[in-house]
Design an enzyme around this catalytic site. Structure first.
Site, mmCIF file in Angstrom:
data_model
loop_
_atom_site.group_PDB
_atom_site.id
_atom_site.type_symbol
_atom_site.label_atom_id
_atom_site.label_comp_id
_atom_site.label_asym_id
_atom_site.label_seq_id
_atom_site.Cartn_x
_atom_site.Cartn_y
_atom_site.Cartn_z
ATOM 1 N N ASP A 32 0.838 -1.122 -0.048
ATOM 2 C CA ASP A 32 -0.013 -0.152 0.011
ATOM 3 C C ASP A 32 0.873 1.237 0.090
ATOM 4 O O ASP A 32 1.735 1.367 0.809
ATOM 5 C CB ASP A 32 -0.922 0.009 1.166
ATOM 6 C CG ASP A 32 -2.143 0.849 1.022
ATOM 7 O OD1 ASP A 32 -1.782 1.978 0.796
ATOM 8 O OD2 ASP A 32 -3.422 0.520 1.113
ATOM 9 N N SER A 78 -7.363 3.963 -0.939
ATOM 10 C CA SER A 78 -7.105 2.447 -1.049
ATOM 11 C C SER A 78 -8.728 1.661 -1.084
ATOM 12 O O SER A 78 -8.510 0.646 -1.814
ATOM 13 C CB SER A 78 -6.671 2.058 0.264
ATOM 14 O OG SER A 78 -5.353 2.758 0.619
ATOM 15 N N GLU A 272 -0.989 -8.207 2.069
ATOM 16 C CA GLU A 272 -0.667 -6.598 2.076
ATOM 17 C C GLU A 272 0.381 -6.157 2.983
ATOM 18 O O GLU A 272 0.397 -6.452 4.204
ATOM 19 C CB GLU A 272 -1.912 -5.885 2.392
ATOM 20 C CG GLU A 272 -1.828 -4.417 2.077
ATOM 21 C CD GLU A 272 -2.844 -3.614 2.583
ATOM 22 O OE1 GLU A 272 -3.311 -2.298 1.854
ATOM 23 O OE2 GLU A 272 -3.634 -3.662 3.590
ATOM 24 N N ASP A 277 2.196 2.900 3.222
ATOM 25 C CA ASP A 277 1.339 3.958 3.153
ATOM 26 C C ASP A 277 1.419 4.826 4.314
ATOM 27 O O ASP A 277 1.495 6.114 4.277
ATOM 28 C CB ASP A 277 -0.027 3.390 2.607
ATOM 29 C CG ASP A 277 -0.883 4.464 2.451
ATOM 30 O OD1 ASP A 277 -0.810 5.279 1.399
ATOM 31 O OD2 ASP A 277 -1.943 4.633 3.366
ATOM 32 N N HIS A 281 2.027 8.605 4.619
ATOM 33 C CA HIS A 281 1.356 10.006 5.037
ATOM 34 C C HIS A 281 1.995 10.537 6.112
ATOM 35 O O HIS A 281 1.731 11.820 6.330
ATOM 36 C CB HIS A 281 0.153 9.497 5.490
ATOM 37 C CG HIS A 281 -0.869 8.892 4.650
ATOM 38 N ND1 HIS A 281 -1.631 9.828 3.882
ATOM 39 C CD2 HIS A 281 -1.328 7.401 4.077
ATOM 40 C CE1 HIS A 281 -2.297 9.184 3.074
ATOM 41 N NE2 HIS A 281 -2.179 7.655 3.161
ATOM 42 N N ASP A 319 -1.718 0.225 -4.560
ATOM 43 C CA ASP A 319 -2.952 0.746 -4.935
ATOM 44 C C ASP A 319 -2.663 2.302 -5.426
ATOM 45 O O ASP A 319 -3.517 2.905 -6.363
ATOM 46 C CB ASP A 319 -3.772 0.770 -3.835
ATOM 47 C CG ASP A 319 -3.290 1.115 -2.449
ATOM 48 O OD1 ASP A 319 -2.072 1.604 -2.414
ATOM 49 O OD2 ASP A 319 -3.683 1.118 -1.494
ATOM 50 N N HIS A 320 -1.561 2.874 -5.106
ATOM 51 C CA HIS A 320 -1.469 4.302 -5.567
ATOM 52 C C HIS A 320 -0.020 4.757 -4.917
ATOM 53 O O HIS A 320 0.474 4.121 -4.056
ATOM 54 C CB HIS A 320 -2.383 5.196 -4.898
ATOM 55 C CG HIS A 320 -2.737 4.884 -3.454
ATOM 56 N ND1 HIS A 320 -1.643 5.374 -2.493
ATOM 57 C CD2 HIS A 320 -3.760 4.296 -2.774
ATOM 58 C CE1 HIS A 320 -2.196 4.841 -1.286
ATOM 59 N NE2 HIS A 320 -3.360 4.126 -1.406
ATOM 60 N N HIS A 417 -2.206 11.009 -1.155
ATOM 61 C CA HIS A 417 -1.861 10.253 -2.268
ATOM 62 C C HIS A 417 -1.259 11.210 -3.461
ATOM 63 O O HIS A 417 -1.873 12.325 -3.556
ATOM 64 C CB HIS A 417 -2.779 9.168 -2.660
ATOM 65 C CG HIS A 417 -3.051 8.143 -1.454
ATOM 66 N ND1 HIS A 417 -4.384 7.345 -1.449
ATOM 67 C CD2 HIS A 417 -2.446 7.867 -0.400
ATOM 68 C CE1 HIS A 417 -4.322 6.828 -0.355
ATOM 69 N NE2 HIS A 417 -3.281 6.985 0.405
HETATM 70 ZN ZN LIG Z 1 -3.634 2.730 0.109
HETATM 71 ZN ZN LIG Z 2 -2.811 6.240 2.311
#
Ligand SMILES: [Zn+2]
Ligand SMILES: [Zn+2]
Ligand SMILES: *[C@@H]1O[C@H](CO)[C@@H](O)[C@H](O)[C@H]1NC(C)=O
Ligand SMILES: *[C@@H]1O[C@H](CO)[C@@H](O)[C@H](O)[C@H]1NC(C)=O
Ligand SMILES: *[C@@H]1O[C@H](CO)[C@@H](O)[C@H](O)[C@H]1NC(C)=O
Ligand SMILES: *[C@@H]1O[C@H](CO)[C@@H](O)[C@H](O)[C@H]1NC(C)=O
Ligand SMILES: *[C@@H]1O[C@H](CO)[C@@H](O)[C@H](O)[C@H]1NC(C)=O
Ligand SMILES: *[C@@H]1O[C@H](CO)[C@@H](O)[C@H](O)[C@H]1NC(C)=O
Ligand SMILES: *[C@@H]1O[C@H](CO)[C@@H](O)[C@H](O)[C@H]1NC(C)=O
Ligand SMILES: *[C@@H]1O[C@H](CO)[C@@H](O)[C@H](O)[C@H]1NC(C)=O
Length: 501
Positions: A32, A78, A272, A277, A281, A319-320, A417
């Site tokens: 992620d 997500s 995952e 991720d 952030h 996912d990004h 993101h």
């Molecule tokens: Zn995500």
């Molecule tokens: Zn995120």
């Protein structure tokens, strides 16, 4: 001169039909928030540490790009991304297994279960978080994690139970609200319900070790949820309390392999590395780095598994991107050697808050911050001005993460993101058919085709259950507006709505 013309917009190439020989087992591994810069970041660090030109395990498995936009924004979250991978259909940010009209979408995971495959969800976030939820559950809003937990157990899933093995954080959503450890929005004791309906529910490292790397012949369904909230970042993990992602992956692979030895169908496994991720952030290079390295160790384990089990295929993609990570600011240098700390910014922010709880003079505070927070986190030569700025900062963890980033000459451009394409990794049977640039939905459609699954049939089954369809829709028109990016944007509510992972 008109440079751009419609001619550059080519029609999507249809996905090839599955070949005669297809894999028996499928693994989808989602790192992620793992954008292309994050891979270079960890690789450069590995090069620095080894004083050599090395590659990461995933570098060897890169096969293409994935385009990630959601239906209501170019910058996906997500939830919309997981739904796209799982169902092959694009949707809005926040949607868990539902389409733009809030109607349920069948997933490759559910189709696999219905067709007789075994299934597993192994993550490092709460198991109720958006990515695993998007594969096995359906709800209009990702924040409805009590409902997601109910569906994961099979309590309110219209198809019954679709998960055989789950491992990750988020135990608080399985405990009744009367329990002080609960974060449920009601007093239903889902943990007890699960135990009464054949689940083995466990929460300690000892329980995990008793699985003996998957060879203990423990009974299914099985849940291992050691933490109330997310699993710890790899850098902060206490190995006496929590296994690593790689250990959970290895245990689950051995276990699914054993239980499917004599069954007609194999398994579908969703993995995952969830918290790459979260560190993005948080603008925390140390948390980001060590969760990325752990993802790479787990990917290597899966690759070596496939070398011994060539009937198993792997696709992996983020996912990004997250954080808008830039390697080299202001220009032409970045310094991996700064990343010496072994704990995350959040760990040191906790120490900082202990320091501020003391009745220190300002010179004592400065000395304590420099020796107990800055230096151990790798921020050398911290200044009085930097200590003052920490005291003034709204979020101490983000402040020290950004301070270390500055020392390393890297930078983050957003707390959210970004829209950049992410890298697709593949290994094993037929995955070379995915060489190229694809929409995230194509990835899900490919996996379903490889296992000869009809996801659309599952969508029809879910939609046939009217009470279910109603129960997962927004409770009011107002709720719809509140949750949709488009309207949030229109009404200037983006920030009030908070940052979504
Ligand atoms: Zn995500
Ligand atoms: Zn995120
Ligand atoms: C790194 O490798 C180079 C070339 O092999 C060598 O000259 C240099 O001394 C090495 N540096 C360290 C710190 O080991
Ligand atoms: C519809 O879904 C609910 C769960 O929301 C389930 O309890 C019920 O059995 C389903 N009804 C049918 C007819 O399958
Ligand atoms: C589970 O079973 C026990 C014993 O029969 C019972 O007391 C308890 O209420 C059940 N839990 C749920 C949530 O149904
Ligand atoms: C688990 O079951 C398999 C066959 O079903 C058997 O060969 C193996 O010895 C068992 N392992 C343990 C630890 O009981
Ligand atoms: C904090 O320290 C100052 C000076 O050292 C003292 O005047 C004050 O009473 C102390 N406050 C507490 C709550 O201990
Ligand atoms: C920064 O601090 C370290 C020790 O904390 C010291 O060794 C180094 O010389 C200092 N660098 C500068 C540029 O002051
Ligand atoms: C780092 O990014 C922030 C925006 O997130 C920007 O304000 C700042 O100037 C950047 N710093 C450098 C050194 O590029
Ligand atoms: C999908 O549903 C149709 C009609 O109900 C059925 O004929 C077909 O076999 C199903 N396909 C799969 C793969 O389940």
């Amino acid at each position: 001169m008109k440079i751009l013309s419609i001619a550059i917009i080519v029609a999507a190439v249809p996905i090839l039909q599955a070949q005669a020989a297809t894999p028996r087992n499928y693994i989808f591994f989602l790192p992620d928030g793992y954008g292309p810069a994050s891979e270079v970041f960890a690789r450069d660090y590995a090069n620095f540490i080894n004083n050599d030109t090395v590659t990461l395990p995933v570098d060897e498995m890169a096969i293409g790009y994935v385009r990630t936009k959601a239906t209501d924004t170019y910058v996906t979250d997500s939830a919309a991304a997981a739904t796209a991978y799982a169902s092959g259909v694009k949707t809005y940010n926040g949607a868990i297994g539902v389409d733009d009209d809030y109607l349920p979408l069948g997933s490759v995971f559910e189709a696999a279960k219905l067709a007789g495959y075994h299934t597993g969800l192994v993550v490092t976030s709460r198991i109720t978080h958006a990515s695993p939820a998007g594969f096995a559950t359906h709800i209009w809003d990702r924040d409805e994690e009590s409902t997601i937990a109910d569906q994961l157990i099979g309590y309110s899933h219209p198809l019954g139970r679709v998960v055989d093995i789950m491992m990750g954080g988020g135990r608080c959503f399985f405990l009744p609200s009367s329990d002080p450890d609960s974060c449920r929005d009601n007093d239903f004791d889902l943990w007890s319900y699960a135990q009464n309906s054949s689940w083995t529910m466990t929460d300690t490292r000892t329980d995990f070790d008793n699985l003996r790397n998957g060879f203990a012949n423990a009974s299914l369904p099985f849940a291992f949820l050691p933490n109330l909230d997310h699993m710890m970042y790899e850098a902060d993990r206490d190995s006496k309390l929590e296994p690593s992602l790689t250990e959970m992956v290895s245990t689950t692979l051995n276990w699914l392999d054993t239980v499917t030895e004599d069954t007609e169908k194999g398994y579908f496994l969703f993995l995952e590395a969830s918290r790459i991720d979260h560190a993005g952030h948080a603008h925390d290079p140390i948390g980001h780095l060590h969760d990325i390295l752990e993802y790479n160790r787990a990917m290597l384990t899966v690759r070596q598994w496939i070398d011994k089990h060539p009937d198993t295929a792997l696709l992996s993609c983020a996912d990004h991107e997250c954080g808008g990570l830039t390697l080299g600011t202001p220009d032409y240098f970045w310094y991996p050697g700064v990343l010496t700390a072994s704990r995350t910014a959040g760990f040191y922010a906790d120490i900082y808050s202990e320091i501020t709880a003391q009745n220190y003079s300002s010179s004592e505070l400065e000395a304590a911050v420099i020796t107990q927070v800055f230096e151990p986190y790798g921020i050398l030569n911290g200044t009085a001005a930097e200590v003052s700025a920490l005291v003034e900062s709204e979020d101490p963890a983000i402040y020290i993460g950004e301070l270390l980033s500055k020392r390393a000459s890297i930078n983050w451009s957003t707390l959210g993101h970004t829209a950049v394409d992410i890298t697709l990794f593949g290994y094993g049977m037929n995955t070379m058919e995915m060489v190229g640039s694809y929409e995230n939905t194509d990835v899900g459609q490919f996996m379903a085709a490889q296992l000869n699954l009809n996801v659309h049939n599952v969508t029809k089954m879910l939609n046939a259950n009217e009470s279910f369809v109603q129960s997962i829709a927004p409770p009011s028109e107002e709720a719809k507006l509140r949750k949709r990016y488009f309207y949030e944007h229109e009404h200037g509510l983006m920030h009030a709505a908070g940052h979504k992972h």
